[in-house]
Write a protein that holds these residues in place. Structure first.
Motif, PDB file in Angstrom:
ATOM      1  N   ALA A  69      44.201  31.302  53.305  1.00 55.44           N
ATOM      2  CA  ALA A  69      45.637  31.005  53.162  1.00 55.44           C
ATOM      3  C   ALA A  69      45.859  29.719  52.385  1.00 55.44           C
ATOM      4  O   ALA A  69      45.154  28.735  52.566  1.00 55.44           O
ATOM      5  N   LYS A  70      46.865  29.742  51.521  1.00 57.18           N
ATOM      6  CA  LYS A  70      47.174  28.563  50.704  1.00 57.18           C
ATOM      7  C   LYS A  70      48.140  27.626  51.405  1.00 57.18           C
ATOM      8  O   LYS A  70      48.181  26.442  51.130  1.00 57.18           O
ATOM      9  N   ASP A  71      48.988  28.185  52.254  1.00 57.98           N
ATOM     10  CA  ASP A  71      49.940  27.373  53.015  1.00 57.98           C
ATOM     11  C   ASP A  71      50.455  28.219  54.172  1.00 57.98           C
ATOM     12  O   ASP A  71      50.031  29.377  54.340  1.00 57.98           O
TER      13      ASP A  71
ATOM     14  N   VAL B  45      40.746  33.798  44.164  1.00 59.47           N
ATOM     15  CA  VAL B  45      42.052  33.604  44.788  1.00 59.47           C
ATOM     16  C   VAL B  45      42.568  32.184  44.534  1.00 59.47           C
ATOM     17  O   VAL B  45      43.781  31.952  44.460  1.00 59.47           O
TER      18      VAL B  45
ATOM     19  N   GLU C   4      53.275  29.631  54.625  1.00 62.20           N
ATOM     20  CA  GLU C   4      54.011  30.827  54.199  1.00 62.20           C
ATOM     21  C   GLU C   4      53.033  31.946  53.834  1.00 62.20           C
ATOM     22  O   GLU C   4      53.215  33.111  54.214  1.00 62.20           O
ATOM     23  N   ASP C   5      52.003  31.574  53.087  1.00 64.39           N
ATOM     24  CA  ASP C   5      50.972  32.539  52.709  1.00 64.39           C
ATOM     25  C   ASP C   5      50.283  33.064  53.971  1.00 64.39           C
ATOM     26  O   ASP C   5      49.986  34.267  54.080  1.00 64.39           O
TER      27      ASP C   5
ATOM     28  N   ASN D 239      50.683  41.370  56.814  1.00 63.75           N
ATOM     29  CA  ASN D 239      50.034  42.462  56.074  1.00 63.75           C
ATOM     30  C   ASN D 239      48.829  43.066  56.791  1.00 63.75           C
ATOM     31  O   ASN D 239      48.202  43.979  56.257  1.00 63.75           O
TER      32      ASN D 239
ATOM     33  N   THR E 123      51.871  33.380  63.668  1.00 59.43           N
ATOM     34  CA  THR E 123      51.755  32.208  62.790  1.00 59.43           C
ATOM     35  C   THR E 123      51.958  30.913  63.580  1.00 59.43           C
ATOM     36  O   THR E 123      51.267  29.918  63.352  1.00 59.43           O
TER      37      THR E 123
ATOM     38  N   GLU F   4      51.562  33.395  56.960  1.00 60.47           N
ATOM     39  CA  GLU F   4      52.451  34.344  57.636  1.00 60.47           C
ATOM     40  C   GLU F   4      52.504  35.681  56.882  1.00 60.47           C
ATOM     41  O   GLU F   4      52.477  36.745  57.504  1.00 60.47           O
ATOM     42  N   ASN F   5      52.551  35.613  55.553  1.00 62.03           N
ATOM     43  CA  ASN F   5      52.549  36.853  54.771  1.00 62.03           C
ATOM     44  C   ASN F   5      51.292  37.670  55.018  1.00 62.03           C
ATOM     45  O   ASN F   5      51.341  38.886  55.182  1.00 62.03           O
ATOM     46  N   ARG F   6      50.161  36.976  55.019  1.00 66.66           N
ATOM     47  CA  ARG F   6      48.903  37.678  55.230  1.00 66.66           C
ATOM     48  C   ARG F   6      48.840  38.297  56.630  1.00 66.66           C
ATOM     49  O   ARG F   6      48.356  39.425  56.806  1.00 66.66           O
TER      50      ARG F   6
END
Lengths: 556, 556
Positions: B209-211, B317, B213-214, B221, B245, B216-218
């Motif tokens: 994860a980059k941050d 990535v 938000e990323d 998914n 998250t 939570e998106n992952r």
């Protein structure tokens, strides 16, 4: 009023080193966890200072659907005492993660009487529950591994395993399972299951341990199962007590946080109040007493269940003598006990209120039997009438209890000054006697149970299921009959029937099972069903918890 | 030499704020966990600084029973660079608790090249693994709860659940089980099981994860299962991505500790190197690059397994381009690859050594294919002869690889100056090219696998089991065919046969299964057996771990 988490967020926190300095705790004894939480090395505890500190127990009437705000009252009282210039410190239990994500409700107080940072305390905090989970499950793995590798050896073979695993989550699917499936590489098939972490005997042990040595001894004394020769098999027989202690070496130190008004609060440990004794750790209570002149602590559920164990187990093991007890009531809870319907409890109903006072009377009598001087704290709501308040106040006068209104939820410490002053006056003029236990350790297990059931619950006689009777023999044979007892029963009634509100009397109290917690150091006497692993509701709170601009929404 | 834990204990630690200050990290961005560990707010990461930092990958030849000291070499190199006045920072993975209590062996280096405090890093550290365990299992409980409460509703019904639970313990009994037994109050009976925490997809997600938000998106998914309509069911369909998250909001920040010689080390994340990509978190690597001129990181197992994923998944990535790669060898491991018996590997054997170099050759060729300039680091033992060392040195000259002896284990940074200088020279004179990936994301899943098997492993062709072939169709139908691949195979051979040491060639590589990790963002291609939950040995290390005068014995 705003949600708890918003009020919490609006509060400017002091650095934890500052809170510690106020309590005369040197920075070298402080183990920080972030900026606003710290563990304090338990070697700071001073028996001398403990003798000079006044301990105050906060307990409550029988819980109802209405909620009573016991933790909020504890925090109110500490803040109220600080308003009066007193050095007051809290000792509270830690919340469990499971319920936070299930039913709405944290365990850090509410309104303007909270301990902070509430989100961190309600989530992973300083990792104590995780360390206990880890220690509990490492022990389970080591035990299964012993059984697996030694199954054809001349080492003791186990015919019955008592030890279960734990997770700090509400997960009904884990209650009962068959593990070790899929062939012999995956161990030996066994019926087992998971409890929630606060139900672990290791949690109870951590909460009663006096130091690391005592912790290790208690762990070594955990009964894991029975051998094919019908002999008990303990952790010391497995030879891993040291390793399990290593996993708990940080968790044993109590955690320091702060109230909304910048006072110190030790929040540490959280065993179940039915299958264990249900109080914060001895470490936290003793640390708070080493750093504060007045220490407010609480016992889980109603005074019958929580306070009895607080006195008979915790105070006995630690030689504690509270100077006063606070019995929390609300008009809504009183009315429920008085037979009023849930829909009507916010409306005036003097008759219902008076009937509900019978429940208060029983708890008050019990506390007085334990030697306690009692303040009834009436948590005030805007719909309470002057007349209703007068009824309760008048009733207290007739029952040798002090009375005080508490508005700590809406006003913080300022709203709890009346309660604080009432407690101070009581401690000065008529403090509690030394604790009078409900039973002696020398009593037989039956007598211990009978004394609590008859003198505390108001029951008439006790009976044992065939299983419990068999366990009684085993307990006597193994020499565990001098341990205190820890009765597991419903919190919703004095009796073993949760539907029986108000006051129950002359009932038969049925002991279904007896469980040896030789590590914690008590015998659990089970009456009715015990919930060791809760489930989640249809719409769990987790669906409403999320991050918004880096802040947590949905915790309360 | 003394045991690692004694050497660690004898080292005087710097306060972590001092280590942070050396890296120009302000105290306000430091979240302390005790005195010698801290999390650093990931918002400190600077893309500008990352561009100016030189990343160095440490990888190894195919692992053998002899052990190779990859982490020790990484730490040696950092300490060696510091001896040369360079600002070198480490980025390493976190150890898992399970193996610590099972087979002897921590994951914090050894001898005079360790990261400290080694006992705390090897135990609960800053709670990251516990947070991941908690998040993983909360998700499992919420999923089972959804199925349970909605079983007779018109909401999507699941016919297949893919999500398993995890614990950070070696426990073979938990691999396969039937949960939800004991009647309908306990949920719905289901075949399930536990993996060890590093095997959780949430671990892989945290590491990529980059941050927030990323992250939570992952999480949203993650594929949890399939509905009765054959449709995928994701975390976002369950509606709890936010809550999961929240449980990871602290764990996402990388952890700062120190080397024995007072350098900074970010130790964060530890996904399995077979079923996941097996590197420390992207956060740790990027944070280290934001604070150091030279950053040393490593990839799990041999270069075929670990480095390939490091390049094709992590570097892709994150847009990372290592300036050099270090390939670690020892004479013992070379001899094992050269067919020498374990009992004889400490004795001189030039023929065996030379045969073993074939394994080095394959890894070197691979690293060069990825565009890397390579230093072969020869971890020196007292029994290595001048002649043996000369053979390896000479071999490197003929294969366009630099060569350096490393004595970091016995001498710390001073013993790694030769290695450090060699790496510096290489970076200055002939740094790596930008990473040349083994495949393009636009390639089909078959082509991606074929390219890695043929060009990296040295195999001839690939085949799919009927199950894998079915999954391939599903992956294409769901549109996940543009994800990178993560091949899960034995670490003991280039091939899918762990007994095949040295170099394997022209083999058939059999794909048994394909697993969609849509949260982590890759397709796991399984060849052979995957160990998702290890077991404990007959005499686990836990029997030798204990506290003595407050210090831990038995960890190493």
């Amino acid at each position: 009023m705003k949600p708890d988490i918003e009020l919490a967020r609006e509060t400017k926190l002091q650095p934890i080193a500052r809170i510690a300095a106020d309590l005369h705790i040197d920075e070298e004894n402080l183990i920080p966890y972030g900026k606003f939480k710290a563990k304090v090395d338990y070697r700071v505890i001073s028996d001398e200072k403990i003798k000079q500190s006044s301990l105050i127990l906060v307990t409550a009437i029988t819980p109802t659907k209405a909620g009573i705000g016991k933790t909020t009252t504890s925090i109110s009282l500490a803040q109220g005492l600080q308003q009066l210039g007193k050095k007051a410190v809290l000792a509270l239990r830690e919340p469990s993660l499971g319920p936070c994500f299930g039913m709405k409700g944290g365990a850090t107080g509410g309104g303007y009487s909270q301990v902070l940072p509430m989100d961190e305390i309600n989530l992973h905090f300083t990792g104590d529950f995780h360390a206990i989970t880890s220690a509990n499950n490492m022990l389970a793995a080591l035990l299964d591994n012993y059984i697996y590798h030694n199954r054809n050896s001349d080492k003791p073979q186990l015919k019955q395993v008592l030890w279960r695993r734990v997770l700090d989550v509400n997960d009904r699917s884990l209650r009962q399972m068959v593990s070790g499936l899929g062939g012999s590489a995956n161990g030996i098939p066994a019926e087992t299951g998971f409890d929630i972490t606060p139900a672990s005997e290791i949690m109870a042990i951590l909460c009663l341990a006096k130091d690391l040595e005592d912790l290790e001894n208690r762990i070594n004394n955990i009964l894991l199962g029975y051998t094919t020769d019908n002999e008990p098999f303990f952790v010391r027989d497995l030879g891993v007590g040291g390793a399990i202690t290593v996993l708990l070496k940080d968790a044993i130190h109590p955690n320091l946080v702060q109230t909304m008004e910048g006072g110190g609060a030790f929040v540490h440990g959280g065993p179940f109040a039915n299958i264990a004794h249900g109080c914060n750790s001895l470490m936290a209570t003793r640390m708070a007493m080493s750093t504060g002149d007045f220490v407010i602590t609480e016992a889980g559920f109603g005074a019958d269940l929580g306070a009895e164990k607080f006195f008979d187990i915790k105070c006995r093991v630690a030689g504690l003598n509270p100077k006063a007890s606070v019995l929390v009531v609300t008009s809504q809870a009183l009315k429920l006990h008085g037979g009023v319907e849930v829909a009507d409890i916010s409306k005036p109903n003097e008759e219902g209120l008076k009937l509900g006072l019978l429940n208060v009377g029983e708890h008050l009598k019990n506390l007085q039997q334990f030697g306690q001087s009692v303040v009834v704290a009436f948590n005030q709501y805007h719909f309470d009438t002057e007349e209703e308040i007068a009824i309760v106040r008048h009733w207290c006068e007739g029952h040798k209890a002090a009375f005080a209104l508490n508005n700590g939820f809406t006003q913080g410490g300022k709203g709890a000054v009346e309660l604080a002053q009432t407690v101070l006056d009581l401690i000065e003029k008529a403090p509690s006697a030394d604790v009078k236990f409900a039973y002696d350790l020398e009593d037989s297990i039956e007598d211990k149970i009978r004394k609590v059931v008859v003198n505390v619950y108001g029951g008439k006689f006790i009976s044992f299921s065939p299983k419990a009777a068999l366990m009684l023999k085993r307990i006597n044979r193994l020499g565990f009959d001098k341990l205190p007892i820890c009765i597991a029963k419903t919190q919703y009634s004095f009796s073993d029937n949760p539907a029986h509100l108000g006051v129950a009397q002359d009932f038969e109290f049925k002991i279904a099972d007896l469980i040896i917690n030789s590590g914690a150091g008590f015998i659990v006497a089970v009456a009715g069903e015990m919930m060791r692993m809760p489930g989640l509701p249809k719409s769990p709170q987790a669906e409403r918890i999320f991050l918004k601009d880096g802040e947590i929404e949905g915790l309360s």
